[in-house]
Design a protein around this motif. Structure first.
Motif, PDB file in Angstrom:
ATOM      1  N   ARG A 181       0.819  -1.208   0.000  1.00 46.13           N
ATOM      2  CA  ARG A 181       0.000   0.000   0.000  1.00 46.13           C
ATOM      3  C   ARG A 181       0.854   1.260   0.000  1.00 46.13           C
ATOM      4  O   ARG A 181       1.912   1.311   0.643  1.00 46.13           O
ATOM      5  N   GLU A 182       0.359   2.285  -0.698  1.00 41.10           N
ATOM      6  CA  GLU A 182       1.059   3.570  -0.688  1.00 41.10           C
ATOM      7  C   GLU A 182       1.107   4.131   0.726  1.00 41.10           C
ATOM      8  O   GLU A 182       2.082   4.778   1.110  1.00 41.10           O
ATOM      9  N   ARG A 183       0.061   3.872   1.501  1.00 43.51           N
ATOM     10  CA  ARG A 183       0.040   4.343   2.886  1.00 43.51           C
ATOM     11  C   ARG A 183       1.218   3.753   3.666  1.00 43.51           C
ATOM     12  O   ARG A 183       1.846   4.439   4.481  1.00 43.51           O
ATOM     13  N   THR A 184       1.528   2.495   3.419  1.00 45.00           N
ATOM     14  CA  THR A 184       2.653   1.848   4.090  1.00 45.00           C
ATOM     15  C   THR A 184       3.968   2.487   3.671  1.00 45.00           C
ATOM     16  O   THR A 184       4.841   2.734   4.518  1.00 45.00           O
ATOM     17  N   TRP A 202       4.399   5.534   2.715  1.00 40.05           N
ATOM     18  CA  TRP A 202       4.453   6.843   3.375  1.00 40.05           C
ATOM     19  C   TRP A 202       4.751   6.718   4.864  1.00 40.05           C
ATOM     20  O   TRP A 202       5.507   7.525   5.418  1.00 40.05           O
TER      21      TRP A 202
END
Length: 86
Positions: free
Chosen positions: A34-37, A39
């Motif tokens: 995930r992009e959240r990860t 970031w």
């Protein structure tokens, strides 16, 4: 102090590794990180490693948020690190 240096070092290694791993998965059309990860790793001290991984693996370089955000965050983290050492 040694613990903090170890954490920063490990987070940057993780940042570098995670960008390479996501690129590898993207090429194989596998489940992505995930992009959240990405970031969160950068925000918690791994921005320099994540930026290096982004450039080394040519991954997420077309995404403006990564292209600008990771290097800016890396500079901020480096400044804070130097101030913390002094």
């Amino acid at each position: 102090m040694k613990v903090m240096l170890a954490v920063i070092f490990i987070m940057n290694i993780v940042g570098l590794w995670i960008m390479g791993e996501d690129k590898k998965r993207a090429k194989k059309h596998e489940y992505r990180i995930r992009e959240r990860t990405l970031w969160l790793v950068a925000l918690f001290g791994g921005a320099v490693g994540a930026t290096a991984g982004m450039q080394l693996y040519r991954h997420k370089t077309k995404h403006l948020s990564f292209k600008i955000g990771f290097p800016v965050l890396a500079v901020i983290e480096l400044i804070l690190f130097v101030k913390w050492l002094i």
